[in-house]
Design a protein around this motif. Structure first.
Motif, PDB file in Angstrom:
ATOM      1  N   HIS A 163      30.497   8.899  23.023  1.00  0.00           N
ATOM      2  CA  HIS A 163      29.072   9.120  23.279  1.00  0.00           C
ATOM      3  C   HIS A 163      28.831   9.195  24.778  1.00  0.00           C
ATOM      4  O   HIS A 163      28.993   8.197  25.482  1.00  0.00           O
ATOM      5  CB  HIS A 163      28.227   7.968  22.727  1.00  0.00           C
ATOM      6  N   ASN A 188      30.376   2.773  21.712  1.00  0.00           N
ATOM      7  CA  ASN A 188      29.585   2.771  22.954  1.00  0.00           C
ATOM      8  C   ASN A 188      28.092   2.747  22.653  1.00  0.00           C
ATOM      9  O   ASN A 188      27.327   2.121  23.373  1.00  0.00           O
ATOM     10  CB  ASN A 188      29.916   3.988  23.819  1.00  0.00           C
ATOM     11  N   LEU A 189      27.684   3.462  21.604  1.00  0.00           N
ATOM     12  CA  LEU A 189      26.328   3.324  21.070  1.00  0.00           C
ATOM     13  C   LEU A 189      26.482   2.861  19.627  1.00  0.00           C
ATOM     14  O   LEU A 189      27.008   3.597  18.796  1.00  0.00           O
ATOM     15  CB  LEU A 189      25.569   4.659  21.131  1.00  0.00           C
ATOM     16  N   LYS A 243      18.516   1.278  22.060  1.00  0.00           N
ATOM     17  CA  LYS A 243      19.784   1.199  22.785  1.00  0.00           C
ATOM     18  C   LYS A 243      20.147   2.487  23.528  1.00  0.00           C
ATOM     19  O   LYS A 243      20.787   2.439  24.579  1.00  0.00           O
ATOM     20  CB  LYS A 243      20.907   0.792  21.820  1.00  0.00           C
ATOM     21  N   LEU A 244      19.727   3.631  22.981  1.00  0.00           N
ATOM     22  CA  LEU A 244      20.094   4.907  23.612  1.00  0.00           C
ATOM     23  C   LEU A 244      19.593   4.995  25.060  1.00  0.00           C
ATOM     24  O   LEU A 244      20.260   5.566  25.924  1.00  0.00           O
ATOM     25  CB  LEU A 244      19.551   6.086  22.779  1.00  0.00           C
ATOM     26  N   LEU A 247      22.293   3.669  27.291  1.00  0.00           N
ATOM     27  CA  LEU A 247      23.680   4.118  27.114  1.00  0.00           C
ATOM     28  C   LEU A 247      24.320   4.654  28.400  1.00  0.00           C
ATOM     29  O   LEU A 247      25.475   4.332  28.697  1.00  0.00           O
ATOM     30  CB  LEU A 247      23.751   5.169  25.987  1.00  0.00           C
ATOM     31  N   ASN A 251      27.671   3.115  29.943  1.00  0.00           N
ATOM     32  CA  ASN A 251      28.891   3.892  30.184  1.00  0.00           C
ATOM     33  C   ASN A 251      29.344   3.753  31.635  1.00  0.00           C
ATOM     34  O   ASN A 251      30.541   3.666  31.921  1.00  0.00           O
ATOM     35  CB  ASN A 251      28.680   5.367  29.822  1.00  0.00           C
TER      36      ASN A 251
END
Ligand SMILES: *Cc1c(COP(=O)(O)O)cnc(C)c1O
Length: 371
Positions: A163, A188-189, A243-244, A247, A251
């Protein structure tokens, strides 16, 4: 002694608790449990995030892969090429639609599918290639796209570990015909249960996928194909919407943690650290090193309460589930050698410098003893 988990989902929840609780509560108060606004919003945001025209929320990464194969009408008698060094779901999806997984060894340098191997595996039954952006680094998509174009093959990306990764500015999930993502909690997500998504730039494919994930219906109770129930849950979408927004930062934290590991491990000759190819934006779903005495090192780390892991200990072609494919030990030498030597170190966005230093100091103690 400091206990260091492999991933730490608790810290992340504590940091986002108010937002997530409130968002979930709102879904429950509106009793909007199936599809609805949270799912549509997430699809819109995730399409943007992956530079794709369309996103379809589905029930898991495995289902995303399975639906991608179905929508391209791949089934019995067809062959689909993928890599022996992956999580088993990649090949299970191929088997599930009745097609045959044709495996290829992995690249010596970066663990993704070997491009020369793909060329050799193509037959007149080959319909698609599923490259896996393993550990968070995109596969060699430029070369893979050239092969696919030359032979008229579809590309379905297994982006379940990638992601936000990219290659030469192109996002994982937007290279091929279809991209598949998982929101398993540790990705990761990740949601708080199972979930997945499919990305595509093809409107026709997107429309068919929306039907396939919902009983093959375009309109309620009118079914134009034999679809299934493979929807993304609205409660998961609510969590993912919160959560997005974090992200990209997460990362970045993963990349920083990976860079620190690489720096601190660079003076240990027995250890091979990960290679990031030029032009690749790696998102380090996993930070994987190699050591010739991996099993002993892993045991040592566990004794010190440093919870490293192995991804994956048994390659697809040596799994009991796949004896029918007639591969054997020696079929894919690089994948097999790596399965015995790879080690995934603790890595999550909230990992501290102190925790990373502790992991490295335990590894150094072990290596000093071994010499
Ligand atoms: C996690 C994962 C999957 C499967 O996703 P689920 O959501 O667990 O079904 C598939 N492929 C790869 C490479 C994965 O890491």
């Amino acid at each position: 002694m400091m206990s260091i988990p492999f991933v730490d989902l608790k810290t992340q929840y504590q940091n986002l608790k108010e937002d997530i609780n409130q968002r979930m509560q709102s879904v429950m108060e509106n009793t909007a449990f199936i599809l609805g606004d949270e799912v549509s919003l997430f699809e819109k945001k995730f399409a943007e995030f992956t530079q794709s025209k369309h996103c379809i929320g589905v029930s898991s990464g495995t289902d995303a892969l399975q639906l991608a194969l179905r929508v391209l009408e791949i089934g019995p008698g067809d062959e689909v090429i993928t890599v022996a060094n992956t999580f088993i779901a990649t090949s299970l999806a191929i088997s599930y639609v009745g097609a045959t997984p044709v495996l290829v060894d992995c690249d010596k340098e970066d663990y993704t599918i070997d491009v020369e191997g793909i060329k050799k595996a193509i037959t007149d039954k080959t319909k698609a290639i599923i490259p896996v952006h393993l550990y968070g680094q995109p596969a060699r998509m430029k070369e893979i796209k050239e092969i696919a174009t030359e032979h008229g093959l579809y590309i379905i990306e297994d982006a379940c570990q990638a992601h936000g990764a990219s290659l030469d500015g192109i996002s994982a999930g937007s290279f091929g015909d279809i991209g598949c993502f998982s929101f398993y909690p540790g990705k990761n997500l990740g949601g708080y249960g199972d979930g997945g998504a499919i990305t595509t730039n093809d409107e026709h494919i997107a429309e068919k996928l929306r039907m396939l994930r919902e009983y093959g219906q375009k309109k309620k109770y009118y079914h134009s194909s034999k679809g299934m129930n493979n929807r993304l849950d609205a409660l998961q979408a609510a969590i993912l919407n919160v959560k997005l927004d974090h992200l990209a930062d997460w990362n970045e934290s993963r990349r920083k943690a990976a860079a620190l590991y690489t720096e601190l491990l660079s003076d240990i000759p027995q250890i091979e650290t990960p290679h990031t190819r030029e032009g690749a934006e790696h998102v380090f779903h996993l930070y994987v090193i190699r050591h010739p005495e991996r099993d002993k090192l892993l045991t040592y780390l566990h004794e010190k309460e440093v919870y490293a892991g192995i991804h994956y200990p048994v390659p697809i072609h040596l799994q009991e589930a796949y004896v029918d494919l007639d591969y054997h030990k020696g079929s894919f030498p690089i994948t097999e050698a790596y399965a015995d030597t790879i080690l995934s170190l603790p890595l999550f966005p909230e990992i501290t410098e102190e925790q990373i230093k502790e992991v490295v100091s335990c590894i150094k103690e072990f290596c000093a003893k071994e010499v």
